[in-house]
Design a protein around this motif. Structure first.
Motif, PDB file in Angstrom:
ATOM      1  N   THR A  33      25.376  20.219 -22.029  1.00 59.42           N
ATOM      2  CA  THR A  33      26.642  19.622 -22.394  1.00 59.42           C
ATOM      3  C   THR A  33      26.376  18.566 -23.465  1.00 59.42           C
ATOM      4  O   THR A  33      25.598  17.648 -23.220  1.00 59.42           O
ATOM      5  CB  THR A  33      27.250  18.930 -21.152  1.00 59.42           C
ATOM      6  N   SER A  35      27.442  15.852 -24.288  1.00 58.12           N
ATOM      7  CA  SER A  35      28.292  14.705 -23.956  1.00 58.12           C
ATOM      8  C   SER A  35      27.696  13.407 -24.460  1.00 58.12           C
ATOM      9  O   SER A  35      28.206  12.334 -24.186  1.00 58.12           O
ATOM     10  CB  SER A  35      28.489  14.629 -22.449  1.00 58.12           C
ATOM     11  N   GLU A  71      30.659  22.459 -24.558  1.00 58.00           N
ATOM     12  CA  GLU A  71      31.492  21.356 -25.031  1.00 58.00           C
ATOM     13  C   GLU A  71      32.919  21.479 -24.499  1.00 58.00           C
ATOM     14  O   GLU A  71      33.828  20.802 -24.955  1.00 58.00           O
ATOM     15  CB  GLU A  71      31.454  21.227 -26.553  1.00 58.00           C
ATOM     16  N   ASP A  73      33.223  20.943 -21.406  1.00 57.30           N
ATOM     17  CA  ASP A  73      33.040  20.133 -20.214  1.00 57.30           C
ATOM     18  C   ASP A  73      33.890  18.862 -20.390  1.00 57.30           C
ATOM     19  O   ASP A  73      34.278  18.510 -21.494  1.00 57.30           O
ATOM     20  CB  ASP A  73      31.554  19.771 -20.099  1.00 57.30           C
ATOM     21  N   PHE A  75      34.810  14.973 -20.588  1.00 61.62           N
ATOM     22  CA  PHE A  75      34.217  13.714 -21.039  1.00 61.62           C
ATOM     23  C   PHE A  75      34.399  12.706 -19.915  1.00 61.62           C
ATOM     24  O   PHE A  75      35.492  12.221 -19.685  1.00 61.62           O
ATOM     25  CB  PHE A  75      34.950  13.278 -22.320  1.00 61.62           C
ATOM     26  N   ARG A  76      33.317  12.442 -19.204  1.00 61.15           N
ATOM     27  CA  ARG A  76      33.424  11.633 -17.989  1.00 61.15           C
ATOM     28  C   ARG A  76      33.169  10.161 -18.196  1.00 61.15           C
ATOM     29  O   ARG A  76      33.672   9.315 -17.483  1.00 61.15           O
ATOM     30  CB  ARG A  76      32.409  12.120 -16.945  1.00 61.15           C
ATOM     31  N   ILE A  96      35.185  17.475 -24.100  1.00 57.75           N
ATOM     32  CA  ILE A  96      34.518  16.724 -25.166  1.00 57.75           C
ATOM     33  C   ILE A  96      34.732  17.332 -26.540  1.00 57.75           C
ATOM     34  O   ILE A  96      34.566  16.667 -27.541  1.00 57.75           O
ATOM     35  CB  ILE A  96      33.008  16.544 -24.904  1.00 57.75           C
ATOM     36  N   THR A  97      35.159  18.551 -26.576  1.00 58.55           N
ATOM     37  CA  THR A  97      35.438  19.140 -27.876  1.00 58.55           C
ATOM     38  C   THR A  97      36.674  18.505 -28.521  1.00 58.55           C
ATOM     39  O   THR A  97      36.910  18.661 -29.709  1.00 58.55           O
ATOM     40  CB  THR A  97      35.612  20.674 -27.739  1.00 58.55           C
ATOM     41  N   TYR A 109      33.408  14.841 -31.452  1.00 55.91           N
ATOM     42  CA  TYR A 109      32.253  14.155 -30.878  1.00 55.91           C
ATOM     43  C   TYR A 109      31.202  15.176 -30.446  1.00 55.91           C
ATOM     44  O   TYR A 109      30.008  15.025 -30.717  1.00 55.91           O
ATOM     45  CB  TYR A 109      32.780  13.369 -29.682  1.00 55.91           C
ATOM     46  N   ALA A 110      31.674  16.223 -29.793  1.00 56.39           N
ATOM     47  CA  ALA A 110      30.753  17.254 -29.319  1.00 56.39           C
ATOM     48  C   ALA A 110      30.042  17.919 -30.494  1.00 56.39           C
ATOM     49  O   ALA A 110      28.821  18.066 -30.502  1.00 56.39           O
ATOM     50  CB  ALA A 110      31.514  18.311 -28.514  1.00 56.39           C
ATOM     51  N   ASN A 113      27.283  15.812 -31.979  1.00 56.59           N
ATOM     52  CA  ASN A 113      26.049  15.844 -31.193  1.00 56.59           C
ATOM     53  C   ASN A 113      25.332  17.177 -31.360  1.00 56.59           C
ATOM     54  O   ASN A 113      24.111  17.236 -31.430  1.00 56.59           O
ATOM     55  CB  ASN A 113      26.356  15.601 -29.712  1.00 56.59           C
ATOM     56  N   SER A 288      23.340   8.689 -20.931  1.00 53.77           N
ATOM     57  CA  SER A 288      24.459   7.829 -20.563  1.00 53.77           C
ATOM     58  C   SER A 288      24.075   6.356 -20.509  1.00 53.77           C
ATOM     59  O   SER A 288      24.930   5.499 -20.419  1.00 53.77           O
ATOM     60  CB  SER A 288      25.029   8.256 -19.210  1.00 53.77           C
TER      61      SER A 288
END
Length: 528
Positions: A33, A35, A71, A73, A75-76, A96-97, A109-110, A113, A288
């Motif tokens: 992921t 993230s 992506e 997934d 965004f936590r 996150i996409t 953002y995804a 990365n 993280s």
RNA sequence: GGGCCGCUAGCUCAGCUGGUAGAGCAACGCCCUUUUAAGGCGUGGGUCACAGGUUCGAAUCCUGUGCGGCUCACCA
């Protein structure tokens, strides 16, 4: 040689063929992921798959390396190492996409990365086929997989509940929905019509609607179901996983059961890889928490071959540290030793067995194929000194060495860039120096010391270019003795005059590396 | 509590699809008239955690014990 190799990549390749039987193509998978910054621990999985893929190919088999970017997934959590924390926080609970790129101008953002890693992987010889989960889900490709999961949700529940402390609730559904209005996953699936329609309500914006799995793209499977569904969908034959997954009750464990009982597939061959520690560079590795050590950070200090060497030379289930301190020198020395061994095959049967292991590690360490003849070798320690003498000017170092062949220059330059980066950023203070210039003020010396320096200056001018290092070194001792100084007291004086420190690289060879003209310029200034 | 991994020379570790114990560093000795943790030659040093088992043979395979670490049981 490949046939009887006992290297873990070859053994894994053998195992894949043994367990999966003969196939036209072996699908090897990896994925994460995006993230946050993709860190070097994630890279272990990537390079592990690459090495196995290469092992399969070298057996004459066809292997495909797929890399899934998940992506889609949620965004936590906003990673601590990202700017614009408040802005990012607004997108929590969205895929996150859909989170904007705060570091550059990528579409998300995804994607940002992802791109940072995708751009670097070719440098270390990794060429996967990328699969983007957001696109796949949105395309409806997984609609049947989701319907199957819904149809067999009770079986799935039973599998997952086996290892849960709290059983899943009675109204649990094996799919989750991103609200089509506010894009958050703060939704509850209210109903499934037994076919393609799912009704949900959103706790954030109150939206309520019914979606068609075949068309929506807003519904996805949770990780523990998504993973085995994709194994089946892609026909994955091999996929390693971290120790967090490979534990009883972990996601690999439940995925094995889910793929068999729900999706009528078989789990891939796998192994567990251990985590990577970072040494000599404060900071954690997790994406993280604050500072992250990622592939580009490692490539700044280690040549691509050496990066591969660290991973290829360590069994996956062994934890190891990537160092940024003096161990860097040791790693380079080990690599060079391995390289020398590769180009120097022993005759005796006994030595051959050991050699084969080393040679295999060397082969796998290469970004492409090993070169025909041994690459130019220079001791990393010496290279660091030469670079410091030339203030980081790599061309000058190459010029002064004089024996680096044209086709050896690219690799040499790469190593030099790494060495220079290391010296400037991570080398201990003791290790660093810069040569004074004739504009620098003189150091304070006694009359005897000045006289000794002067005498050494004369010797440098008259003899240094005629004698070799060893022969010339007697002049250093002579200069000290004849002026009533202990040689042990004189050495620091010379170092102070040259680099302003009490100690430095072994003096005689150091003088030769600097060159007679420059040495003379600096120490003749002490002549009366 | 379950699972996984580790326990080999003073230290860090390699060796693990079984065949007489290895490296680097440290130590000691000698050499190079001393130098960023310099180089060369040489020496010493291990009942491979413990107890069983399989085997002609086990550091290597199996079982158990002890110690250390990681991980899962919320999400991924």
């Amino acid at each position: 040689m490949v046939a009887k190799s006992t290297h873990w990549a070859d053994l894994t390749a053998d195992k894949i063929v043994r367990e999966k039987g003969e196939k036209d193509v072996y699908v090897c998978a990896s994925g994460i992921t995006p993230s946050g910054t993709v860190h070097i621990g994630n890279f272990r999985e990537i390079i592990s798959v690459e090495l196995v893929v290469r092992a399969l190919k070298e057996k004459g088999l066809n292997a495909k390396f797929i890399y899934s970017w998940d992506e889609y997934d949620v965004f936590r959590k906003v990673p601590a190492n990202m700017p614009e924390q408040e802005k990012l926080a607004q997108f929590l609970r969205q895929p996150i996409t859909l989170v904007p790129d705060v570091l550059g101008n990528e579409e998300s953002y995804a994607r940002a990365n992802e791109k940072r890693l995708e751009a670097l992987l070719p440098l270390v010889g990794v060429f996967p086929e990328y699969i983007y989960q957001a696109s796949e889900y949105r395309s409806g490709r997984y609609a049947q997989g989701m319907r199957t999961a819904l149809e067999k949700k009770d079986t799935i529940r039973a599998i997952l509940d086996e290892h849960r402390t709290q059983p899943l609730s009675a109204d649990w559904m094996p799919v989750s929905v991103f609200c089509t209005k506010c894009h958050r996953d703060t939704t509850k699936v209210e109903n499934w019509d037994g076919e393609w329609h799912v009704e949900y309500s959103c706790a954030s914006c109150g939206n309520k609607e019914s979606l068609d799995l075949r068309e929506t793209g807003a519904v996805k499977l949770p990780w523990r179901i998504d993973w085995p569904m994709r194994w089946k969908e892609e026909g994955v034959d091999f996929e390693p996983a971290g120790k967090d997954h490979h534990s009883e009750g972990g996601s690999f464990d439940t995925a094995e059961m889910v793929v068999e009982k729900i999706f009528d597939g078989t789990p891939p061959v796998s192994f567990q890889y251990d985590f990577i520690r970072i040494k000599g560079r404060g900071g954690k590795i997790s994406s993280s928490s604050g500072e992250v050590v990622s592939l580009p950070d490692v490539l700044e200090v280690y040549q691509p071959e050496v990066v591969r060497y660290m991973f290829a030379g360590t069994r996956p289930n062994t934890e190891f540290a990537i160092s940024f301190d003096l161990d860097v020198l040791k790693i380079y020395e080990d690599y060079d030793k391995c390289e020398r061994a590769f180009y120097n095959k022993p005759d005796s049967e006994k030595a051959l067995k050991k050699w084969e292991k080393q040679a295999r590690i060397y082969e796998l360490s290469q970004v492409d194929r090993p070169e025909e003849s041994m690459p130019y070798q220079i001791q990393i320690r010496h290279l660091c000194n030469l670079l410091q003498i030339q203030s980081g000017d790599i061309d000058k170092v190459i010029e002064n060495l004089g024996d680096v062949e044209e086709d050896q220059i690219p690799r040499f330059r790469q190593r030099a860039e790494c060495a220079w980066a290391w010296v400037q950023t991570f080398a201990p203070e003791d290790f660093r120096f810069s040569i004074k210039t004739s504009d620098d003020p003189l150091i304070e010396v006694s009359a005897a010391e000045a006289s000794a320096l002067s005498m050494l200056a004369d010797a440098v001018k008259a003899k240094m270019d005629i004698l070799d290092e060893k022969e010339f070194s007697t002049n250093i001792y002579a200069a000290a003795e004849e002026n009533g100084l202990e040689s042990g007291d004189f050495f620091p004086v010379v170092y102070r005059a040259l680099i302003g420190k009490e100690k430095g690289p072994r003096l005689a060879s150091f003088l030769y590396s600097i060159g007679s003209a420059r040495v003379f310029e600096l120490i003749s200034r002490y002549s009366a």
